[in-house]
Design a protein around this motif. Structure first.
Motif, PDB file in Angstrom:
ATOM      1  N   GLY A 244      15.064 100.930  46.019  1.00 15.13           N
ATOM      2  CA  GLY A 244      14.206  99.752  45.977  1.00 15.13           C
ATOM      3  C   GLY A 244      14.876  98.494  45.488  1.00 15.13           C
ATOM      4  N   LEU A 245      16.199  98.542  45.247  1.00 15.49           N
ATOM      5  CA  LEU A 245      16.881  97.343  44.760  1.00 15.49           C
ATOM      6  C   LEU A 245      17.105  96.358  45.903  1.00 15.49           C
ATOM      7  CD1 LEU A 245      17.879  96.061  42.225  1.00 15.49           C
ATOM      8  CD2 LEU A 245      20.050  97.225  42.456  1.00 15.49           C
ATOM      9  N   ALA A 246      17.820  95.274  45.635  1.00 15.51           N
ATOM     10  CA  ALA A 246      17.921  94.171  46.584  1.00 15.51           C
ATOM     11  C   ALA A 246      18.550  94.554  47.919  1.00 15.51           C
ATOM     12  CB  ALA A 246      18.709  93.027  45.953  1.00 15.51           C
ATOM     13  N   CYS A 247      19.178  95.718  47.995  1.00 16.14           N
ATOM     14  CA  CYS A 247      19.725  96.152  49.280  1.00 16.14           C
ATOM     15  C   CYS A 247      18.625  96.422  50.288  1.00 16.14           C
ATOM     16  CB  CYS A 247      20.572  97.417  49.095  1.00 16.14           C
ATOM     17  SG  CYS A 247      22.236  97.076  48.495  1.00 16.14           S
ATOM     18  N   SER A 248      17.397  96.569  49.835  1.00 12.12           N
ATOM     19  CA  SER A 248      16.250  96.727  50.725  1.00 12.12           C
ATOM     20  C   SER A 248      15.339  95.530  50.528  1.00 12.12           C
ATOM     21  CB  SER A 248      15.504  98.023  50.400  1.00 12.12           C
ATOM     22  OG  SER A 248      16.354  99.124  50.541  1.00 12.12           O
ATOM     23  N   PRO A 249      15.630  94.395  51.197  1.00 11.57           N
ATOM     24  CA  PRO A 249      14.905  93.149  50.939  1.00 11.57           C
ATOM     25  C   PRO A 249      13.393  93.276  50.997  1.00 11.57           C
ATOM     26  CG  PRO A 249      16.752  92.777  52.423  1.00 11.57           C
ATOM     27  CD  PRO A 249      16.634  94.253  52.259  1.00 11.57           C
ATOM     28  N   GLY A 250      12.888  94.102  51.924  1.00 14.12           N
ATOM     29  CA  GLY A 250      11.447  94.219  52.059  1.00 14.12           C
ATOM     30  C   GLY A 250      10.770  94.740  50.809  1.00 14.12           C
ATOM     31  N   SER A 251      11.481  95.539  49.994  1.00 12.82           N
ATOM     32  CA  SER A 251      10.871  96.110  48.804  1.00 12.82           C
ATOM     33  C   SER A 251      10.579  95.059  47.748  1.00 12.82           C
ATOM     34  CB  SER A 251      11.787  97.191  48.208  1.00 12.82           C
ATOM     35  OG  SER A 251      12.996  96.619  47.746  1.00 12.82           O
ATOM     36  N   TRP A 252      11.289  93.915  47.823  1.00 12.94           N
ATOM     37  CA  TRP A 252      11.060  92.839  46.872  1.00 12.94           C
ATOM     38  C   TRP A 252      10.071  91.814  47.421  1.00 12.94           C
ATOM     39  CZ3 TRP A 252      12.785  93.039  41.986  1.00 12.94           C
ATOM     40  CH2 TRP A 252      13.821  93.911  41.695  1.00 12.94           C
ATOM     41  N   GLY A 253       9.860  91.842  48.727  1.00 11.72           N
ATOM     42  CA  GLY A 253       8.925  90.902  49.321  1.00 11.72           C
ATOM     43  C   GLY A 253       9.528  89.537  49.620  1.00 11.72           C
ATOM     44  N   TYR A 254      10.831  89.384  49.434  1.00  6.53           N
ATOM     45  CA  TYR A 254      11.506  88.113  49.716  1.00  6.53           C
ATOM     46  C   TYR A 254      12.744  88.390  50.563  1.00  6.53           C
ATOM     47  CZ  TYR A 254       8.832  85.457  46.254  1.00  6.53           C
ATOM     48  OH  TYR A 254       7.836  84.830  45.564  1.00  6.53           O
ATOM     49  N   ALA A 255      13.340  87.326  51.088  1.00  6.58           N
ATOM     50  CA  ALA A 255      14.600  87.464  51.808  1.00  6.58           C
ATOM     51  C   ALA A 255      15.707  87.820  50.824  1.00  6.58           C
ATOM     52  CB  ALA A 255      14.927  86.157  52.540  1.00  6.58           C
ATOM     53  N   HIS A 256      16.868  88.134  51.387  1.00  8.19           N
ATOM     54  CA  HIS A 256      17.996  88.578  50.572  1.00  8.19           C
ATOM     55  C   HIS A 256      18.789  87.412  49.985  1.00  8.19           C
ATOM     56  CE1 HIS A 256      20.397  92.025  49.380  1.00  8.19           C
ATOM     57  NE2 HIS A 256      21.490  91.369  49.685  1.00  8.19           N
ATOM     58  N   ALA A 257      18.417  86.203  50.376  1.00  2.10           N
ATOM     59  CA  ALA A 257      19.089  85.009  49.891  1.00  2.10           C
ATOM     60  C   ALA A 257      18.078  83.875  49.801  1.00  2.10           C
ATOM     61  CB  ALA A 257      20.227  84.615  50.814  1.00  2.10           C
ATOM     62  N   VAL A 258      18.435  82.838  49.036  1.00  2.00           N
ATOM     63  CA  VAL A 258      17.516  81.724  48.820  1.00  2.00           C
ATOM     64  C   VAL A 258      18.265  80.407  49.047  1.00  2.00           C
ATOM     65  CG1 VAL A 258      15.883  80.660  47.230  1.00  2.00           C
ATOM     66  CG2 VAL A 258      16.366  83.106  47.046  1.00  2.00           C
ATOM     67  N   PRO A 259      17.658  79.466  49.801  1.00  2.00           N
ATOM     68  CA  PRO A 259      18.272  78.145  49.976  1.00  2.00           C
ATOM     69  C   PRO A 259      17.844  77.198  48.858  1.00  2.00           C
ATOM     70  CG  PRO A 259      16.360  78.339  51.399  1.00  2.00           C
ATOM     71  CD  PRO A 259      16.455  79.630  50.634  1.00  2.00           C
ATOM     72  N   TYR A 260      18.759  76.368  48.410  1.00  2.00           N
ATOM     73  CA  TYR A 260      18.458  75.397  47.353  1.00  2.00           C
ATOM     74  C   TYR A 260      18.841  73.992  47.821  1.00  2.00           C
ATOM     75  CZ  TYR A 260      18.140  79.547  44.414  1.00  2.00           C
ATOM     76  OH  TYR A 260      17.786  80.766  43.885  1.00  2.00           O
ATOM     77  N   TYR A 261      17.996  73.029  47.474  1.00  2.00           N
ATOM     78  CA  TYR A 261      18.188  71.635  47.871  1.00  2.00           C
ATOM     79  C   TYR A 261      18.197  70.760  46.620  1.00  2.00           C
ATOM     80  CZ  TYR A 261      16.622  73.052  52.610  1.00  2.00           C
ATOM     81  OH  TYR A 261      16.483  73.636  53.837  1.00  2.00           O
ATOM     82  N   ALA A 262      19.142  69.822  46.558  1.00  2.00           N
ATOM     83  CA  ALA A 262      19.165  68.837  45.481  1.00  2.00           C
ATOM     84  C   ALA A 262      19.150  67.440  46.095  1.00  2.00           C
ATOM     85  CB  ALA A 262      20.408  69.006  44.613  1.00  2.00           C
ATOM     86  N   TYR A 263      18.237  66.602  45.604  1.00  2.00           N
ATOM     87  CA  TYR A 263      18.064  65.237  46.096  1.00  2.00           C
ATOM     88  C   TYR A 263      18.332  64.234  44.980  1.00  2.00           C
ATOM     89  CZ  TYR A 263      15.807  66.957  50.368  1.00  2.00           C
ATOM     90  OH  TYR A 263      15.532  67.578  51.563  1.00  2.00           O
ATOM     91  N   LYS A 264      18.847  63.081  45.391  1.00  2.00           N
ATOM     92  CA  LYS A 264      19.097  61.988  44.457  1.00  2.00           C
ATOM     93  C   LYS A 264      18.413  60.735  44.980  1.00  2.00           C
ATOM     94  CE  LYS A 264      22.873  59.342  42.297  1.00  2.00           C
ATOM     95  NZ  LYS A 264      24.347  59.189  42.213  1.00  2.00           N
ATOM     96  N   ARG A 265      17.792  59.967  44.085  1.00  2.00           N
ATOM     97  CA  ARG A 265      17.047  58.786  44.514  1.00  2.00           C
ATOM     98  C   ARG A 265      17.959  57.567  44.614  1.00  2.00           C
ATOM     99  NH1 ARG A 265      13.106  54.773  42.422  1.00  2.00           N
ATOM    100  NH2 ARG A 265      11.638  54.428  44.124  1.00  2.00           N
ATOM    101  N   ARG A 266      17.847  56.879  45.755  1.00  2.00           N
ATOM    102  CA  ARG A 266      18.593  55.638  45.936  1.00  2.00           C
ATOM    103  C   ARG A 266      17.784  54.478  45.348  1.00  2.00           C
ATOM    104  NH1 ARG A 266      16.227  56.628  51.067  1.00  2.00           N
ATOM    105  NH2 ARG A 266      14.907  54.899  51.750  1.00  2.00           N
ATOM    106  N   ALA A 267      18.429  53.335  45.233  1.00  2.00           N
ATOM    107  CA  ALA A 267      17.781  52.194  44.583  1.00  2.00           C
ATOM    108  C   ALA A 267      16.928  51.372  45.534  1.00  2.00           C
ATOM    109  CB  ALA A 267      18.849  51.299  43.940  1.00  2.00           C
TER     110      ALA A 267
END
Length: 288
Positions: A244-267
């Motif tokens: 049931g560990l992360a090698c079986s993604p379905g058992s955790w209910g999420y994908a095996h990886a996660v995308p991350y986004y970082a934004y910066k505000r312009r003036a």
């Protein structure tokens, strides 16, 4: 080729877990199976925040360390935040407003690892606010919780450096996302960190109904400056010997990886934004 197959087939994350664990296209490391963590940053994170099994969380023991999805998600998020922002300001000196924060998962882990930081959370769903008070109160962090009606006063007092949203912007109506991003811009929050639900090869930040979140951010002057997919196997927890560990993604209910986004505000001030047909305060899943 394996990477192209995964992104071409929405079911491939479940069908090809072993392939994902071997991928090198989105990560640059050699994983050693003799220790729990492969990333240097993760070793520190596993030391500063622990999984105690409270509140009925599902846990697994991997090579002597108790883990949960709560812990793994938070550690990957902390790694990305440190990689992205530590060079700009010491992580313990960062002030954060976490919106749509649910019960306070990341707040707990962040404050464990960076106790001198200012970390406030808010959610548009009242029951989430109550649950977060109970959950964070167990660890002495109840002062992080801000009711929605106190959000503007908190922004005016704290003046956060960073707005955080993990997995809830995609569940919101665009009007609700606009509510939070407009306030961030008004109170000069310089950076935004978002962890959405969909794994994508290239940046594509949208709601669960494929409405653009990036368009809203751009309108208020926020521009993407870092995008990264982090795989759970970078923490070296992909262990076929543990059922049931992360090698079986379905058992955790999420994908095996996660995308991350970082934004910066312009003036530069943004142009007028097309108005959405909503008038009440935000609440998750409200676009349904």
């Amino acid at each position: 080729r394996a990477l192209e197959e995964i992104f071409a087939d929405k079911n491939a994350l479940t069908a090809l877990p072993a392939t994902i664990c071997r991928l090198g296209a989105l990560r640059n490391l050699n994983v050693s199976k003799n220790k729990l963590t492969a990333l240097p940053e993760a070793r520190r994170m596993f030391q500063c925040t622990k999984e105690d099994g409270s509140f009925g969380v599902t846990t697994l023991n991997v090579r002597g360390t108790t883990i949960s999805r709560d812990l793994l998600d938070a550690i990957l998020e902390l790694i990305f935040l440190e990689r992205t922002f530590a060079g700009l300001k010491p992580m313990g000196n960062v002030s954060i407003i976490d919106v749509g924060a649910g019960y306070g998962r990341l707040a707990k882990r962040y404050r464990d690892c960076f106790p001198s930081a200012t970390y406030k959370i808010v959610d548009g769903i009242p029951v989430s606010t109550v649950l977060s008070q109970v959950y964070l109160g167990r660890y002495g962090y109840a002062d992080s919780v801000v009711p929605l009606f106190d959000l503007e006063a908190t922004l005016a007092t704290v003046r956060p450096d960073l707005l955080v949203n993990t997995h809830s912007f995609p569940e919101m109506h665009p009007h609700d996302i606009t509510f939070f991003v407009r306030l961030a811009a008004a109170y000069e929050v310089r950076y935004i960190f978002i962890a959405p639900n969909k794994l994508t090869k290239t940046p594509n930040l949208v709601t669960n109904k494929d409405e653009s979140i990036d368009e809203i951010l751009k309108h208020f002057g926020y521009e993407l400056f870092r995008f990264e997919n982090l795989f759970f196997d970078e923490l070296n927890v992909c262990d076929a010997t543990v059922q049931g560990l992360a090698c079986s993604p379905g058992s955790w209910g999420y994908a095996h990886a996660v995308p991350y986004y970082a934004y910066k505000r312009r003036a530069v001030p943004p142009p007028p934004l097309r108005q959405h047909s909503r008038s009440h305060l935000p609440g998750r899943n409200s676009g349904s």
